[in-house]
Design a protein around this motif. Structure first.
Motif, PDB file in Angstrom:
ATOM      1  N   ALA A 127       0.821  -1.221   0.000  1.00 45.21           N
ATOM      2  CA  ALA A 127       0.000   0.000   0.000  1.00 45.21           C
ATOM      3  C   ALA A 127       0.852   1.266   0.000  1.00 45.21           C
ATOM      4  O   ALA A 127       1.975   1.280   0.505  1.00 45.21           O
ATOM      5  CB  ALA A 127      -0.918   0.013   1.232  1.00 45.21           C
ATOM      6  N   HIS A 128       0.281   2.309  -0.565  1.00 40.52           N
ATOM      7  CA  HIS A 128       0.920   3.637  -0.554  1.00 40.52           C
ATOM      8  C   HIS A 128      -0.221   4.652  -0.506  1.00 40.52           C
ATOM      9  O   HIS A 128      -0.532   5.334  -1.480  1.00 40.52           O
ATOM     10  CB  HIS A 128       1.768   3.787  -1.825  1.00 40.52           C
ATOM     11  N   PRO A 129      -0.879   4.717   0.663  1.00 40.28           N
ATOM     12  CA  PRO A 129      -2.155   5.455   0.723  1.00 40.28           C
ATOM     13  C   PRO A 129      -2.063   6.937   0.403  1.00 40.28           C
ATOM     14  O   PRO A 129      -2.956   7.460  -0.262  1.00 40.28           O
ATOM     15  CB  PRO A 129      -2.634   5.217   2.162  1.00 40.28           C
ATOM     16  N   SER A 139       3.040  -3.174  -7.802  1.00 37.13           N
ATOM     17  CA  SER A 139       2.812  -1.767  -7.471  1.00 37.13           C
ATOM     18  C   SER A 139       1.873  -1.553  -6.289  1.00 37.13           C
ATOM     19  O   SER A 139       0.669  -1.772  -6.384  1.00 37.13           O
ATOM     20  CB  SER A 139       2.258  -1.040  -8.694  1.00 37.13           C
ATOM     21  N   ARG A 140       2.439  -1.050  -5.203  1.00 37.39           N
ATOM     22  CA  ARG A 140       1.607  -0.652  -4.056  1.00 37.39           C
ATOM     23  C   ARG A 140       0.764   0.559  -4.427  1.00 37.39           C
ATOM     24  O   ARG A 140      -0.316   0.772  -3.887  1.00 37.39           O
ATOM     25  CB  ARG A 140       2.512  -0.339  -2.862  1.00 37.39           C
ATOM     26  N   VAL A 141       1.285   1.368  -5.361  1.00 31.91           N
ATOM     27  CA  VAL A 141       0.524   2.549  -5.793  1.00 31.91           C
ATOM     28  C   VAL A 141      -0.767   2.098  -6.483  1.00 31.91           C
ATOM     29  O   VAL A 141      -1.859   2.580  -6.169  1.00 31.91           O
ATOM     30  CB  VAL A 141       1.378   3.423  -6.744  1.00 31.91           C
ATOM     31  N   LEU A 194       2.785   3.325 -14.806  1.00 30.72           N
ATOM     32  CA  LEU A 194       3.578   2.839 -13.671  1.00 30.72           C
ATOM     33  C   LEU A 194       4.967   2.415 -14.135  1.00 30.72           C
ATOM     34  O   LEU A 194       5.137   1.918 -15.250  1.00 30.72           O
ATOM     35  CB  LEU A 194       2.900   1.630 -13.027  1.00 30.72           C
ATOM     36  N   ARG A 195       5.917   2.541 -13.242  1.00 32.73           N
ATOM     37  CA  ARG A 195       7.296   2.090 -13.495  1.00 32.73           C
ATOM     38  C   ARG A 195       7.374   0.567 -13.357  1.00 32.73           C
ATOM     39  O   ARG A 195       6.628  -0.025 -12.560  1.00 32.73           O
ATOM     40  CB  ARG A 195       8.195   2.745 -12.432  1.00 32.73           C
ATOM     41  N   LEU A 196       8.276  -0.051 -14.107  1.00 37.01           N
ATOM     42  CA  LEU A 196       8.560  -1.470 -13.882  1.00 37.01           C
ATOM     43  C   LEU A 196       9.363  -1.574 -12.583  1.00 37.01           C
ATOM     44  O   LEU A 196      10.457  -1.022 -12.491  1.00 37.01           O
ATOM     45  CB  LEU A 196       9.383  -2.039 -15.040  1.00 37.01           C
ATOM     46  N   GLN A 197       8.802  -2.255 -11.584  1.00 42.65           N
ATOM     47  CA  GLN A 197       9.442  -2.293 -10.261  1.00 42.65           C
ATOM     48  C   GLN A 197      10.460  -3.442 -10.228  1.00 42.65           C
ATOM     49  O   GLN A 197      10.222  -4.466  -9.589  1.00 42.65           O
ATOM     50  CB  GLN A 197       8.375  -2.487  -9.182  1.00 42.65           C
ATOM     51  N   ARG A 198      11.572  -3.220 -10.899  1.00 45.10           N
ATOM     52  CA  ARG A 198      12.575  -4.283 -11.052  1.00 45.10           C
ATOM     53  C   ARG A 198      13.058  -4.821  -9.718  1.00 45.10           C
ATOM     54  O   ARG A 198      13.373  -5.990  -9.580  1.00 45.10           O
ATOM     55  CB  ARG A 198      13.789  -3.753 -11.796  1.00 45.10           C
ATOM     56  N   HIS A 234       1.507   9.889 -13.505  1.00 43.30           N
ATOM     57  CA  HIS A 234       2.587   8.941 -13.187  1.00 43.30           C
ATOM     58  C   HIS A 234       3.041   9.278 -11.763  1.00 43.30           C
ATOM     59  O   HIS A 234       3.300  10.446 -11.478  1.00 43.30           O
ATOM     60  CB  HIS A 234       3.732   9.106 -14.191  1.00 43.30           C
ATOM     61  N   PRO A 235       3.135   8.272 -10.865  1.00 45.77           N
ATOM     62  CA  PRO A 235       3.558   8.612  -9.500  1.00 45.77           C
ATOM     63  C   PRO A 235       5.044   8.968  -9.414  1.00 45.77           C
ATOM     64  O   PRO A 235       5.485   9.520  -8.410  1.00 45.77           O
ATOM     65  CB  PRO A 235       3.285   7.317  -8.718  1.00 45.77           C
ATOM     66  N   GLY A 236       5.805   8.676 -10.483  1.00 47.50           N
ATOM     67  CA  GLY A 236       7.249   8.861 -10.458  1.00 47.50           C
ATOM     68  C   GLY A 236       7.882   7.765  -9.613  1.00 47.50           C
ATOM     69  O   GLY A 236       7.201   7.173  -8.780  1.00 47.50           O
ATOM     70  N   PRO A 237       9.141   7.460  -9.810  1.00 52.75           N
ATOM     71  CA  PRO A 237      10.001   8.002 -10.854  1.00 52.75           C
ATOM     72  C   PRO A 237       9.635   7.415 -12.220  1.00 52.75           C
ATOM     73  O   PRO A 237       9.429   6.211 -12.328  1.00 52.75           O
ATOM     74  CB  PRO A 237      11.402   7.567 -10.417  1.00 52.75           C
TER      75      PRO A 237
HETATM   76  C1  NCD Z   1       6.282   4.919  -6.073  1.00 56.34           C
HETATM   77  C2  NCD Z   1       6.668   4.065  -4.898  1.00 56.34           C
HETATM   78  O1  NCD Z   1       7.718   4.233  -4.291  1.00 56.34           O
HETATM   79  O2  NCD Z   1       5.860   3.207  -4.601  1.00 56.34           O
HETATM   80  N1  NCD Z   1       6.804   6.204  -6.110  1.00 56.34           N
HETATM   81  C3  NCD Z   1       6.356   7.186  -5.276  1.00 56.34           C
HETATM   82  O3  NCD Z   1       6.205   7.007  -4.096  1.00 56.34           O
HETATM   83  N2  NCD Z   1       6.055   8.371  -5.824  1.00 56.34           N
HETATM   84  C4  NCD Z   1       6.353   4.210  -7.355  1.00 56.34           C
HETATM   85  C5  NCD Z   1       7.663   3.647  -7.820  1.00 56.34           C
HETATM   86  O4  NCD Z   1       8.631   3.521  -7.085  1.00 56.34           O
HETATM   87  O5  NCD Z   1       7.700   3.283  -9.007  1.00 56.34           O
END
Ligand code: NCD
Length: 336
Positions: free
Chosen positions: A161-163, A194-196, A249-253, A289-292
């Motif tokens: 989660a990333h509330p 992705s928690r986002v 979303l970014r690929l969370q490698r 996009h939440p970044g990065p």
């Molecule tokens: C995200 C995270 O850390 O969950 N970034 C963020 O908090 N803005 C997404 C990510 O790392 O790709």
């Protein structure tokens, strides 16, 4: 004292993550650990409160005394740019004292357990922990162990989660589009890690969003993702058709097992957001996009920097939304 080996074991086996842990006996928000368990009314109250802080942040004097005398500790066990700095700015603009613990330079690298680090910080009369950790359930674990007057804000736990990210995303969407009921929102890319995405899906559901789509290869989707109330698309062209908002979303490698991923080039060919693909969405579709962001992997630079992109607004609004959450949890009155 618990041993160093306890920390990963304790936080990676958190058991169920009860949403009820977030509220005190009077039903008021005490911790923010996940979007699950929040009512539509409460999310709306947070977004409304953030509106007044967003106006304040645009003025020359950006400070109110709501959290004067309180101490906030940023406890980041994982890398962060936007989330850590906007939490710090939010706390400072509410007049709290802020400590940033640099974990790579802290006793954690000397083998201190999470619980021991916590107890030591608590001994300094801290009022709030903002926690990011690579283990899902870490924020819940900490919330279960803090003293009764201490609050915990989850700034991202593993894949879970990333509330506050989801709340600032809802704030950005609401500012541009108004009512969620009329909206079609697509989330594209690495949904699995992705928690986002997970928090966004919960928030969009609670706000009664018209339609939520996830667009990804099957290998980057959680099992039974449909049970979260989303429509699944493996083809980005079909998935983007007539959407009002697209979230990349970014690929969370760092969370992937080897072999799960096509090459970055191949991913961009299949799922990258280009101008040509964006043209399939509604004409005023927001690009988020939440970044990065990884340009040329999930998003083309011309789209990331284009007129439909609100990526930097998301960053700006992150401060107001985090101020709203902190003041509602710790402050009395919330009117700045
Ligand atoms: C995200 C995270 O850390 O969950 N970034 C963020 O908090 N803005 C997404 C990510 O790392 O790709």
């Amino acid at each position: 004292m618990s041993s160093a080996a306890d920390a990963p074991r304790l936080v990676s086996a958190p058991g169920p993550l009860p949403a009820s842990l977030q509220f005190n006996e009077e039903g008021r928000l005490r911790h923010l650990l996940s979007i699950e368990g929040l009512s539509r009314e409460l999310i709306t109250e947070i977004l409304d409160t953030a509106e007044s802080f967003a106006s304040m942040n645009a003025q020359s004097v950006k400070k109110v005394p709501l959290l004067r005398g309180k101490t906030v500790v940023n406890l980041f066990f994982e890398a962060s740019t936007r989330t850590r700095t906007t939490f710090e700015l939010a706390a400072k603009r509410l007049s709290a004292d802020v400590l940033n613990i640099n974990i790579s330079a802290s006793a954690t690298v000397k083998g201190e357990s999470l619980l021991d680090t916590l107890r030591n910080l608590e001994a300094m009369y801290v009022d709030m922990f903002v926690v990011r950790h690579e283990a899902s359930g870490a924020a819940h674990f900490i919330a279960r162990h803090v003293a009764p007057h201490v609050s915990v804000l989850n700034a991202g736990d593993g894949r879970h989660a990333h509330p506050t990210q989801a709340l600032l995303d809802m704030f950005t969407i609401r500012r541009h589009k108004g009512d969620f009921g009329a909206l079609r929102v697509a989330i594209v890319g690495d949904i699995l890690h992705s928690r986002v995405a997970r928090s966004q899906i919960h928030a969009l559901n609670i706000l009664n969003t018209g339609e939520i789509r996830v667009i990804a290869p099957q290998s980057l989707l959680p099992a039974h993702v449909e049970s979260l109330g989303v429509h699944v698309y493996n083809d980005i062209r079909a998935g983007l058709r007539d959407v009002d908002v697209v979230i990349m979303l970014r690929l969370q490698r760092e969370r992937m097992e080897a072999g799960l991923l096509p090459s970055e080039h191949e991913f961009f060919q299949l799922y990258g957001l280009t101008q040509e693909r964006l043209a399939l969405a509604k004409p005023k579709c927001l690009v988020m996009h939440p970044g990065p962001a990884n340009r040329g992997v999930e998003i083309d630079s011309r789209v990331a920097d284009g007129p439909q992109s609100v990526i930097l607004e998301q960053v700006t609004y992150g401060i107001a939304v985090r101020m709203a959450v902190m003041s509602m949890i710790m402050g009395g009155s919330v009117n700045p």
